[in-house]
Write an enzyme that holds these catalytic residues in place. Structure first.
Site, PDB file in Angstrom:
ATOM      1  N   ASP A  61      35.808  55.765  60.120  1.00  0.00           N
ATOM      2  CA  ASP A  61      35.269  56.740  59.165  1.00  0.00           C
ATOM      3  C   ASP A  61      35.897  56.546  57.786  1.00  0.00           C
ATOM      4  O   ASP A  61      37.120  56.537  57.654  1.00  0.00           O
ATOM      5  CB  ASP A  61      35.545  58.162  59.692  1.00  0.00           C
ATOM      6  CG  ASP A  61      34.650  59.207  59.066  1.00  0.00           C
ATOM      7  OD1 ASP A  61      34.586  59.278  57.819  1.00  0.00           O
ATOM      8  OD2 ASP A  61      34.007  59.954  59.823  1.00  0.00           O
ATOM      9  N   SER A  76      29.568  62.525  56.725  1.00  0.00           N
ATOM     10  CA  SER A  76      29.662  61.934  58.063  1.00  0.00           C
ATOM     11  C   SER A  76      28.602  62.493  59.010  1.00  0.00           C
ATOM     12  O   SER A  76      28.230  61.826  59.977  1.00  0.00           O
ATOM     13  CB  SER A  76      31.048  62.183  58.664  1.00  0.00           C
ATOM     14  OG  SER A  76      32.022  61.451  57.975  1.00  0.00           O
ATOM     15  N   ASP A 100      34.120  67.553  65.437  1.00  0.00           N
ATOM     16  CA  ASP A 100      33.793  67.244  64.039  1.00  0.00           C
ATOM     17  C   ASP A 100      32.553  66.336  64.020  1.00  0.00           C
ATOM     18  O   ASP A 100      32.104  65.827  65.053  1.00  0.00           O
ATOM     19  CB  ASP A 100      34.993  66.599  63.351  1.00  0.00           C
ATOM     20  CG  ASP A 100      34.910  66.728  61.822  1.00  0.00           C
ATOM     21  OD1 ASP A 100      33.913  67.259  61.304  1.00  0.00           O
ATOM     22  OD2 ASP A 100      35.860  66.279  61.147  1.00  0.00           O
ATOM     23  N   THR A 136      31.420  63.260  63.271  1.00  0.00           N
ATOM     24  CA  THR A 136      31.159  61.910  63.791  1.00  0.00           C
ATOM     25  C   THR A 136      31.004  61.871  65.303  1.00  0.00           C
ATOM     26  O   THR A 136      30.039  61.277  65.808  1.00  0.00           O
ATOM     27  CB  THR A 136      32.232  60.934  63.294  1.00  0.00           C
ATOM     28  OG1 THR A 136      32.198  60.930  61.862  1.00  0.00           O
ATOM     29  CG2 THR A 136      31.989  59.527  63.795  1.00  0.00           C
ATOM     30  N   HIS A 164      40.336  60.522  51.372  1.00  0.00           N
ATOM     31  CA  HIS A 164      40.183  61.794  50.639  1.00  0.00           C
ATOM     32  C   HIS A 164      41.488  62.167  49.939  1.00  0.00           C
ATOM     33  O   HIS A 164      41.465  62.719  48.845  1.00  0.00           O
ATOM     34  CB  HIS A 164      39.796  62.919  51.609  1.00  0.00           C
ATOM     35  CG  HIS A 164      38.347  62.957  51.959  1.00  0.00           C
ATOM     36  ND1 HIS A 164      37.381  63.381  51.081  1.00  0.00           N
ATOM     37  CD2 HIS A 164      37.684  62.613  53.089  1.00  0.00           C
ATOM     38  CE1 HIS A 164      36.181  63.308  51.662  1.00  0.00           C
ATOM     39  NE2 HIS A 164      36.339  62.845  52.889  1.00  0.00           N
TER      40      HIS A 164
END
Lengths: 499, 499
Positions: free
Chosen positions: A35, A88, A139, A141, A288
């Site tokens: 990711d 994502s 989450d 993904t 991030h």
């Protein structure tokens, strides 16, 4: 790769193929999602590893391949239905279910209708299935493979569907390993983030899952039968660089080994194999955070996982590996890259920030001493100048000041705290020259992210559209599981809120 | 590409191969260098083209492939012998001659010894050869194929070697098309940048070259026999967006068509084919200028050239195409990309700067009027606000102010005016599914830039090391042609000086 060995493939390949008459079908597919891993992430990790290994510097660099390098095949376009820059969830919906949707969508169309995933199609065909992630298993993904909700933020609903508690077609996933325990424990329990009394750990246990929540329990999973639920953190699991020191969670590589071995054990003597999705989730988080050494360490772990899976496939050649990021994170460019200032960084920005928040003295002069004596050595910044220390103390947070100084010293540049829209690299592996050549011939080129699950569908001879039809029939009866009330809250905007 | 057609390849490929028993050998190789084209360059150009074509926007984007997309195969590492970030000379030496060298080296080793190029090996084997570029034909990227000098700045020496005037093995190049006429004309002649009386245009004429220096003369080249020298600008040729309006130079596509057709005509009835290098040079220059619409237009032209060559190969299947950039330029990231603000830009930053420098009024108030009435409409910025106009007037130059505003509006970010070290994408094409599959099987994966000419060497059955031995024997007799006096001046440092 070396040209000479490639040439042997080029000249001998077709002749060999005559004897084998192979085409790309497989019993098992392992799909790995790094990711937030962009084109420059691999360079940053590779160059740092190479200079350390070879003892060279930026003025006489000797650069060696990492395992992922040799598996590049093509490029993937990642825009979503409503943004040039995907999140994502939209990218995951494309990869998992083959449909463009909006940022925030978990395997539903822009109209909110469910679309069947490759994992669900595998399960309904009788294959075993698994999801592994270093972030919350509910989450975006991992979620897109076994849940259908309008808003990725509805993680309690997603957790329910992932276990089959509220999935209209029953339990779709035989093995779940990762973080995000908070969505599985009832309100009031330590670390819970649910607002209801649903206890999904208890539910899993009642359904015959072997449940593990500690590293010690993880070790017992090696011999456990399916189904398995392992949740090792209330939220995201630790960054690899922090985990290696704390040693209280399994690594992504360890979870991968357990997942592959367990799924293989359950299918070894059957005609039907398994589909496994593994997410190297925290490359994205380090991006991030614009946290360069951390981004490199997470990318190393991704390379380690790829290397192990590649070698496993060599001894289990009825398996193919595909791997592509969902998007790039951080806008990373190596505009003056000197990797060596990153070599002594041992902890993530987030870890250092937490340490600072918890333990710093109240007095300003003592804070500076604490920063210099305790924080900076863990960042590999023992030698920071007074001006650099001043800048860290003046930054919006200690963590951002440390990450900015590391980035500056290493000559790396981040253009955003969010995502970008650059194509990601498609990787693939199959055992044996003939099958690998066929895979490369099939998958070289440029792809829209929605096209990839159709390839897996063909390789495993599945029927995704059939799953979609079943999901829609179920939704016509009762669509409460879709989180329809969440449609109004769906993200049609700022990607920066999401990972 | 569409999965269904790929699957047909995947399943039918090997069976087809049985009948053909092919491997990757070819009569002709066309190698295309998109100088400074990084992973995000294609996204920027593709997304702009797609939104214009489909009438969609960033909130409902419909994105279509460009011709280059489907040709991606692998990735290439680009570091030089003395820098993590290469220049075009070191990367060119790697691509052309298979050796790592220092930034600034033109097909010499770090010790200053000559290394034979793939073009020289082709010529000495009896193939015809060509170099095409939109920048100076004696600049680094074309130079490395037919010259050996210590310092890329020695363009007068390079021009001499390219024509065979001082190349120890005689004339190596049968066709040269591009810019850089100033290095071919004697001092005192209009536009010359030589400091001696050598007249290489006259020399070329005396050696039987057909020489063209205007667009009108270019048209006559269509029927001319080899050798051919066409130089259409004293320096770099115009950016494509400016050229399209000025119409006084051939485009890169037109030069490509003439080069391919002429080389093919000269080799069509012979057993030996040709090697042609085509440089889309000014993607790099637009990157150095952080000039977004210009970067996209140059990338479109690269895609147009690729599309034409791909189609030509379909009707001349004894040819293969390879293409990879030498490095990325500009540190381009698409951190909030909205292509549409770039759609009305019709001129390059450099063109607008030249217009401003030549024609602006002396009075400040009138300057502002001139900027708004004449410059900004050509940049697609008619609607600039007063504050934006103030910022352009306050910028270090009008050109940089305009480029910065365009970049900001389009949500693109540049991290440098120089190069970066991200891997570049390797592309390739061969006619027919079987041969294309073999090429993809050969070339998927990660490569060091020094490995690629060895592949071409095998495809064309050449001997680069033999050329190196001949060059070194010549250098033992007399090394004045190597520019040995330039060794001391060779670049061991700042890549930002170079393209």
């Amino acid at each position: 790769m070396h040209i000479r060995s490639a040439l042997v493939a080029g000249t001998a390949l077709i002749q060999t193929a005559v004897a084998n008459s192979s085409s790309v079908h497989a019993k098992n597919v392992i799909y790995i999602v790094p990711d937030g891993y962009g084109p420059a992430s691999q360079n940053m990790a590779r160059d740092l590893a190479s200079l350390i290994e070879t003892g060279t510097t930026g003025t006489n660099p000797e650069i060696h391949e990492l395992p992922v390098d040799d598996l590049a095949i093509g490029r993937v376009r990642t825009h979503s239905a409503n943004r040039m820059i995907t999140d994502s969830a939209a990218s995951g919906t494309a990869f998992a279910a083959g449909h463009k949707s909006y940022n925030g969508a978990i395997s539903v169309t822009p109209e909110g209708l469910p679309v069947g995933s490759i994992l669900e199609a595998a399960k309904l065909k009788g294959l075993k299935t698994g999801l592994v992630s270093t972030t919350s298993i509910s989450d975006a993904t991992p979620a897109v493979y076994a849940a259908h909700v309008a808003n990725r933020g509805s993680q309690p609903l997603i957790a329910e569907q992932e276990l089959g508690y509220s999935h209209p077609l029953g339990p779709m996933v035989d093995l779940l390993l990762g973080g995000g325990r908070c969505n599985f424990t009832p309100r009031g329990a330590q670390g819970s983030c649910r607002s209801d009394d649903v206890d999904l750990l208890e539910y899993a246990d009642s359904q015959g899952f072997t449940v593990a929540t500690t590293r010690a329990e993880f070790k017992t999973l090696e011999k456990a039968p399916l189904p398995i639920l392992g949740l090792f953190n209330d939220g995201s699991m630790r960054y690899e660089m922090d985990r290696r020191i704390e040693q209280d969670e399994p690594s992504l590589l360890e979870m991968t080994q357990t997942a592959v071995n367990t799924l293989h054990r359950a299918t070894n003597r059957r005609g039907k194999g398994f589909f496994l999705m593994i997410e190297a989730a925290r490359i994205d988080h380090a991006g991030h955070d614009n946290d360069p050494a951390n981004h490199a360490h997470e990318t190393w772990m991704y390379n380690d996982v790829i290397a192990w899976v590649r070698d496993w496939i060599d001894s289990h050649p009825d398996t193919i590996l595909l791997s592509a990021a969902d998007h790039e994170t951080g806008g990373l460019t190596l505009s003056g890259y000197d990797p060596l200032p990153l070599r002594n960084t041992t902890h993530s920005r987030a870890y250092l920030q937490a340490l600072w928040d918890a333990d710093r003295p109240s007095n300003e002069a003592e804070q500076r001493v604490y920063l210099v004596s305790t924080i900076l050595p863990l960042a590999g910044l023992e030698n920071a100048s007074d001006a650099e220390i001043d800048a860290i103390l003046a930054a919006s947070s200690i963590g951002s000041g440390v990450a900015a100084l590391l980035s500056s010293r290493a000559g790396v540049h981040w253009s955003t705290g969010g995502h970008t829209s650059v194509d990601v690299t498609l990787h693939g592996y199959a055992a044996g020259r003939v099958k690998r050549a066929a895979l490369r011939a099939d998958l070289a080129g440029g792809w829209d992210n929605t096209e990839l699950p159709r390839y897996i569908e063909a390789v495993l001879r599945l029927d995704m559209d059939g799953v979609t039809r079943r999901l829609r029939r179920a939704a016509e009866q009762d669509d409460s599981w879709l989180g329809a009330s969440e449609v109004a809250k769906r993200d049609l905007g700022d990607h920066d809120h999401y990972h």
